[in-house]
Design a protein around this motif. Sequence first.
Motif, mmCIF file in Angstrom:
data_model
loop_
_atom_site.group_PDB
_atom_site.id
_atom_site.type_symbol
_atom_site.label_atom_id
_atom_site.label_comp_id
_atom_site.label_asym_id
_atom_site.label_seq_id
_atom_site.Cartn_x
_atom_site.Cartn_y
_atom_site.Cartn_z
ATOM 1 N N PRO A 41 11.746 -15.918 10.585
ATOM 2 C CA PRO A 41 10.582 -15.168 10.098
ATOM 3 C C PRO A 41 9.281 -15.539 10.576
ATOM 4 O O PRO A 41 9.174 -16.935 10.836
ATOM 5 C CB PRO A 41 10.703 -15.260 8.882
ATOM 6 N N LEU A 42 8.494 -14.767 10.945
ATOM 7 C CA LEU A 42 7.374 -14.967 11.557
ATOM 8 C C LEU A 42 6.129 -14.363 10.396
ATOM 9 O O LEU A 42 6.125 -13.282 10.035
ATOM 10 C CB LEU A 42 6.752 -14.203 12.997
ATOM 11 N N THR A 43 5.372 -15.561 9.873
ATOM 12 C CA THR A 43 4.604 -14.893 8.792
ATOM 13 C C THR A 43 3.011 -14.779 9.212
ATOM 14 O O THR A 43 2.534 -15.461 9.923
ATOM 15 C CB THR A 43 4.452 -15.991 7.768
ATOM 16 N N ILE A 44 2.616 -13.530 8.893
ATOM 17 C CA ILE A 44 1.151 -13.081 9.371
ATOM 18 C C ILE A 44 0.487 -13.533 8.042
ATOM 19 O O ILE A 44 0.727 -13.112 7.017
ATOM 20 C CB ILE A 44 1.126 -11.506 9.687
ATOM 21 N N GLN A 83 2.187 -11.259 5.234
ATOM 22 C CA GLN A 83 3.117 -10.134 5.753
ATOM 23 C C GLN A 83 4.254 -11.078 6.630
ATOM 24 O O GLN A 83 4.030 -11.913 7.325
ATOM 25 C CB GLN A 83 2.736 -9.308 6.480
ATOM 26 N N ALA A 84 5.552 -10.795 6.444
ATOM 27 C CA ALA A 84 6.770 -11.468 7.362
ATOM 28 C C ALA A 84 7.179 -10.507 7.945
ATOM 29 O O ALA A 84 7.872 -9.387 7.616
ATOM 30 C CB ALA A 84 7.812 -12.185 6.270
ATOM 31 N N LEU A 141 5.704 -3.040 12.888
ATOM 32 C CA LEU A 141 5.846 -3.862 14.092
ATOM 33 C C LEU A 141 5.037 -2.906 15.252
ATOM 34 O O LEU A 141 5.326 -1.854 15.449
ATOM 35 C CB LEU A 141 7.087 -4.289 14.750
ATOM 36 N N ARG A 142 4.009 -3.587 15.829
ATOM 37 C CA ARG A 142 3.297 -2.881 16.955
ATOM 38 C C ARG A 142 3.542 -3.472 18.323
ATOM 39 O O ARG A 142 3.931 -2.661 19.186
ATOM 40 C CB ARG A 142 1.707 -3.145 16.629
ATOM 41 N N GLY A 143 3.365 -4.647 18.300
ATOM 42 C CA GLY A 143 3.577 -5.266 19.669
ATOM 43 C C GLY A 143 3.257 -6.747 19.827
ATOM 44 O O GLY A 143 2.998 -7.505 19.126
ATOM 45 N N MET A 144 3.264 -7.169 21.013
ATOM 46 C CA MET A 144 2.825 -8.645 21.423
ATOM 47 C C MET A 144 2.068 -8.528 22.799
ATOM 48 O O MET A 144 2.431 -7.729 23.659
ATOM 49 C CB MET A 144 4.231 -9.163 21.702
#
Length: 184
Positions: A41-44, A83-84, A141-144
Amino acid sequence: MKRIGIGLVFLLGGCAGLDSPDPASPYYAYSSGWTVQLNRPLTIPPDAATVRLQYGRMVPRNSVQEHDPFCVVELDTVRPGPQALQPGRFEVWRVTRSVNPIAVARSWPYVRTGLVLDDGDPTFLYFITEFRLRDAAQPDLRGMTCAWNQMAPGNRGLMRHLTLGEIQSALGDWMILIPPQERI
């Protein structure tokens, strides 16, 4: 002379003939069918829609060393709480490259005090590779976006986009770019 060199970078940056089939090239032509795998998980953070990865770890927005490769993972929505982004594989539906110059405005306080030389050249020159991502299970999810500042000391002779290896180094084991032939 510097202005001619920078102009040449912009001119060459838009040439389609620079596409390369070599993944080690900064001009690698990403084909369709790529995926990105998020391993944990990547937490924003709260009140944000982005998180930055550099040197294989998460870094605060104001701690990015912009002369080295970094990536920004982006969601569509800013929320007051964290947000995760959950682990999984995300479809890469578009890859674009661009060059973005940013000049410090004369009204910036350090220019007026003489701490910054204002010769009219860009202060920052970002070579950007943008991956548009989608995942039906995570529609926010938008992008990187992966980039580096080529006007930083020591980088001016390079003036190129990031290689696949440099992008992967910035992501570390958080995310892995998977080419079409390796998808399972």
